[in-house]
Scaffold this motif. Structure first.
Motif, PDB file in Angstrom:
ATOM      1  N   UNK A  66      42.360  47.031  57.961  1.00 39.23           N
ATOM      2  CA  UNK A  66      42.724  46.107  56.897  1.00 39.23           C
ATOM      3  C   UNK A  66      41.748  44.937  56.800  1.00 39.23           C
ATOM      4  N   UNK A  67      41.220  44.502  57.954  1.00 35.41           N
ATOM      5  CA  UNK A  67      40.277  43.376  57.987  1.00 35.41           C
ATOM      6  C   UNK A  67      40.876  42.140  57.312  1.00 35.41           C
ATOM      7  N   UNK A  68      42.080  41.771  57.765  1.00 30.73           N
ATOM      8  CA  UNK A  68      42.819  40.708  57.090  1.00 30.73           C
ATOM      9  C   UNK A  68      42.111  39.359  57.194  1.00 30.73           C
ATOM     10  N   UNK A  69      41.283  39.175  58.212  1.00 35.24           N
ATOM     11  CA  UNK A  69      40.599  37.904  58.375  1.00 35.24           C
ATOM     12  C   UNK A  69      39.299  37.777  57.604  1.00 35.24           C
ATOM     13  N   UNK A  70      38.902  38.812  56.877  1.00 38.77           N
ATOM     14  CA  UNK A  70      37.642  38.790  56.145  1.00 38.77           C
ATOM     15  C   UNK A  70      37.671  37.758  55.022  1.00 38.77           C
ATOM     16  N   UNK A  71      36.504  37.247  54.666  1.00 36.60           N
ATOM     17  CA  UNK A  71      36.395  36.348  53.518  1.00 36.60           C
ATOM     18  C   UNK A  71      36.111  37.113  52.231  1.00 36.60           C
ATOM     19  N   UNK A  72      35.925  38.431  52.339  1.00 40.45           N
ATOM     20  CA  UNK A  72      35.791  39.263  51.152  1.00 40.45           C
ATOM     21  C   UNK A  72      37.145  39.363  50.456  1.00 40.45           C
ATOM     22  N   UNK A  73      37.153  39.577  49.144  1.00 40.53           N
ATOM     23  CA  UNK A  73      38.405  39.680  48.405  1.00 40.53           C
ATOM     24  C   UNK A  73      39.308  40.758  49.013  1.00 40.53           C
ATOM     25  N   UNK A  74      40.608  40.533  48.931  1.00 45.62           N
ATOM     26  CA  UNK A  74      41.574  41.495  49.446  1.00 45.62           C
ATOM     27  C   UNK A  74      41.346  42.856  48.794  1.00 45.62           C
ATOM     28  N   UNK A  75      41.327  43.886  49.612  1.00 44.67           N
ATOM     29  CA  UNK A  75      41.070  45.249  49.135  1.00 44.67           C
ATOM     30  C   UNK A  75      42.396  45.880  48.689  1.00 44.67           C
ATOM     31  N   UNK A  76      42.691  45.794  47.397  1.00 40.54           N
ATOM     32  CA  UNK A  76      43.949  46.320  46.905  1.00 40.54           C
ATOM     33  C   UNK A  76      43.964  47.845  46.829  1.00 40.54           C
ATOM     34  N   UNK A  77      42.787  48.479  46.803  1.00 38.96           N
ATOM     35  CA  UNK A  77      42.753  49.943  46.894  1.00 38.96           C
ATOM     36  C   UNK A  77      43.295  50.387  48.249  1.00 38.96           C
ATOM     37  N   UNK A  78      42.865  49.683  49.290  1.00 43.31           N
ATOM     38  CA  UNK A  78      43.372  49.979  50.627  1.00 43.31           C
ATOM     39  C   UNK A  78      44.882  49.727  50.695  1.00 43.31           C
ATOM     40  N   UNK A  79      45.315  48.587  50.171  1.00 39.78           N
ATOM     41  CA  UNK A  79      46.741  48.261  50.222  1.00 39.78           C
ATOM     42  C   UNK A  79      47.576  49.258  49.430  1.00 39.78           C
ATOM     43  N   UNK A  80      47.020  49.791  48.347  1.00 40.50           N
ATOM     44  CA  UNK A  80      47.741  50.784  47.554  1.00 40.50           C
ATOM     45  C   UNK A  80      47.959  52.056  48.388  1.00 40.50           C
ATOM     46  N   UNK A  81      46.906  52.492  49.101  1.00 35.64           N
ATOM     47  CA  UNK A  81      47.053  53.659  49.979  1.00 35.64           C
ATOM     48  C   UNK A  81      48.058  53.384  51.094  1.00 35.64           C
ATOM     49  N   UNK A  82      47.984  52.181  51.650  1.00 29.26           N
ATOM     50  CA  UNK A  82      48.888  51.829  52.736  1.00 29.26           C
ATOM     51  C   UNK A  82      50.338  51.809  52.258  1.00 29.26           C
ATOM     52  N   UNK A  83      50.577  51.203  51.103  1.00 30.59           N
ATOM     53  CA  UNK A  83      51.944  51.110  50.600  1.00 30.59           C
ATOM     54  C   UNK A  83      52.500  52.496  50.282  1.00 30.59           C
ATOM     55  N   UNK A  84      51.666  53.363  49.709  1.00 32.46           N
ATOM     56  CA  UNK A  84      52.114  54.725  49.415  1.00 32.46           C
ATOM     57  C   UNK A  84      52.486  55.456  50.706  1.00 32.46           C
ATOM     58  N   UNK A  85      51.707  55.247  51.754  1.00 37.07           N
ATOM     59  CA  UNK A  85      51.982  55.894  53.037  1.00 37.07           C
ATOM     60  C   UNK A  85      53.252  55.320  53.678  1.00 37.07           C
ATOM     61  N   UNK A  86      53.435  54.019  53.555  1.00 38.12           N
ATOM     62  CA  UNK A  86      54.659  53.392  54.055  1.00 38.12           C
ATOM     63  C   UNK A  86      55.884  53.992  53.373  1.00 38.12           C
ATOM     64  N   UNK A  87      55.794  54.171  52.080  1.00 33.17           N
ATOM     65  CA  UNK A  87      56.939  54.700  51.332  1.00 33.17           C
ATOM     66  C   UNK A  87      57.268  56.126  51.757  1.00 33.17           C
ATOM     67  N   UNK A  88      56.257  56.875  52.187  1.00 34.18           N
ATOM     68  CA  UNK A  88      56.503  58.254  52.620  1.00 34.18           C
ATOM     69  C   UNK A  88      57.006  58.317  54.061  1.00 34.18           C
ATOM     70  N   UNK A  89      56.421  57.515  54.954  1.00 33.64           N
ATOM     71  CA  UNK A  89      56.816  57.555  56.361  1.00 33.64           C
ATOM     72  C   UNK A  89      58.109  56.780  56.607  1.00 33.64           C
ATOM     73  N   UNK A  90      58.307  55.682  55.882  1.00 36.43           N
ATOM     74  CA  UNK A  90      59.438  54.774  56.093  1.00 36.43           C
ATOM     75  C   UNK A  90      59.492  54.300  57.548  1.00 36.43           C
ATOM     76  N   UNK A  91      58.443  53.605  57.972  1.00 34.90           N
ATOM     77  CA  UNK A  91      58.364  53.167  59.374  1.00 34.90           C
ATOM     78  C   UNK A  91      59.330  52.020  59.672  1.00 34.90           C
TER      79      UNK A  91
END
Length: 278
Positions: A66-91
């Motif tokens: 995720x590289x949450x501490x980066x000064x680059x803009x938040x990567x919403x493509x990554x977050x979209x993949x992560x959220x989709x995976x969360x919805x499937x796994x339901x961790x």
């Protein structure tokens, strides 16, 4: 948004080489943790086994890029993949690392520590809010091991984490091995670090191994948990309420029974009230 996850007990990192052992033996493991990015694809072997394993065991998700501490803009493509995976796994919970690994198009493929400054603290609080709002759930952050320090740092790492919790409510995945590695490399007392993190800020513990080169040690996760880390865990755990605790192994994989033995060692060293997840 930052409510504590449930106490489940003692878990293992779920790795592909152990899929069939887990399916066949249904071991006495309270929960498993998967690497989030390994499940961004729609199908394949990991999903084939995970769909079976998560029918019996609770699953936590742990990200590495995720590289949450980066000064680059938040990567919403990554977050979209992560959220989709969360919805499937339901961790039961989701975590990543308190670090940066990329700047612009450059990716270090490593977990780099932040400078511990007020500016970095404000930046991290802002990024955490954006990520959590998008995911619509809390994000737990893991302390990383480090091999350098910044002249710009204005506080210790443990004071930085305590301040982050105070300002954002963020909870932590406390990697005891990473604390030990950094303490050895930088010459501080590991218990000073551990005791400075508020009890309510710790949602999970990692226990892992490292490689010792004498003058320095490297967090490789390819060795058994060493005696010094076991001792550190035992000292830390004695005065704490139950915390979800996991054995993490990422390379040089031993027979599955060896990991179960390490998990049982963690159970043995933890206080008696950690043995029940009722």
């Amino acid at each position: 948004m930052n409510s504590s996850p449930p106490y489940l007990g003692f878990g293992l990192g779920l790795r592909t080489c152990y899929f069939e052992d887990i399916i066949d033996t249904q071991p006495e493991v309270d929960w498993f943790e998967v690497i989030s990015e390994n499940y961004f694809v729609e199908g394949g072997k990991p999903w084939h086994y995970l769909d079976q394993i998560k029918e019996r065991y609770p699953i936590a998700m742990h990200g590495v890029s995720m590289s949450i501490g980066s000064t680059t803009e938040v990567n919403f493509d990554y977050l979209r993949d992560l959220k989709r995976t969360i919805e499937r796994i339901r961790p039961v919970w989701v975590s990543d690392h308190l670090c940066f690994s990329s700047i612009g198009d450059f990716n270090s493929h490593d977990l780099l520590p932040l400078p511990y400054t007020e500016e970095a603290l404000t930046h991290l609080c802002d990024r955490l809010r954006i990520v959590q709002d998008y995911l619509e759930r809390p994000l737990i952050l893991e302390n990383v091991s480090s091999y350098l320090t910044y002249h710009q740092s204005q506080m210790t790492e443990w004071d930085f984490l305590a301040s982050l919790h105070q300002q954002s409510g963020c909870q932590f995945l406390l990697d005891i091995n990473n604390v030990y590695v950094s303490a050895r490399n930088h010459g501080f007392d590991a218990m000073d670090y551990l005791n400075a993190i508020p009890q309510q800020a710790v949602a999970q513990i990692h226990l892992a191994g490292h490689s010792d080169f004498g003058s320095h040690i490297v967090d490789t996760h390819d060795q058994p948990v060493c005696d010094a880390v076991w001792q550190l865990f035992q000292r830390y755990a004695q005065s704490r309420l139950p915390i979800n605790t996991m054995i993490e192994r990422d390379d040089n994989f031993p027979p599955f029974d060896s990991l179960i033995a390490e998990l049982n060692q963690a159970r043995k060293l933890a206080p008696l009230n950690w043995s029940s997840n009722d």
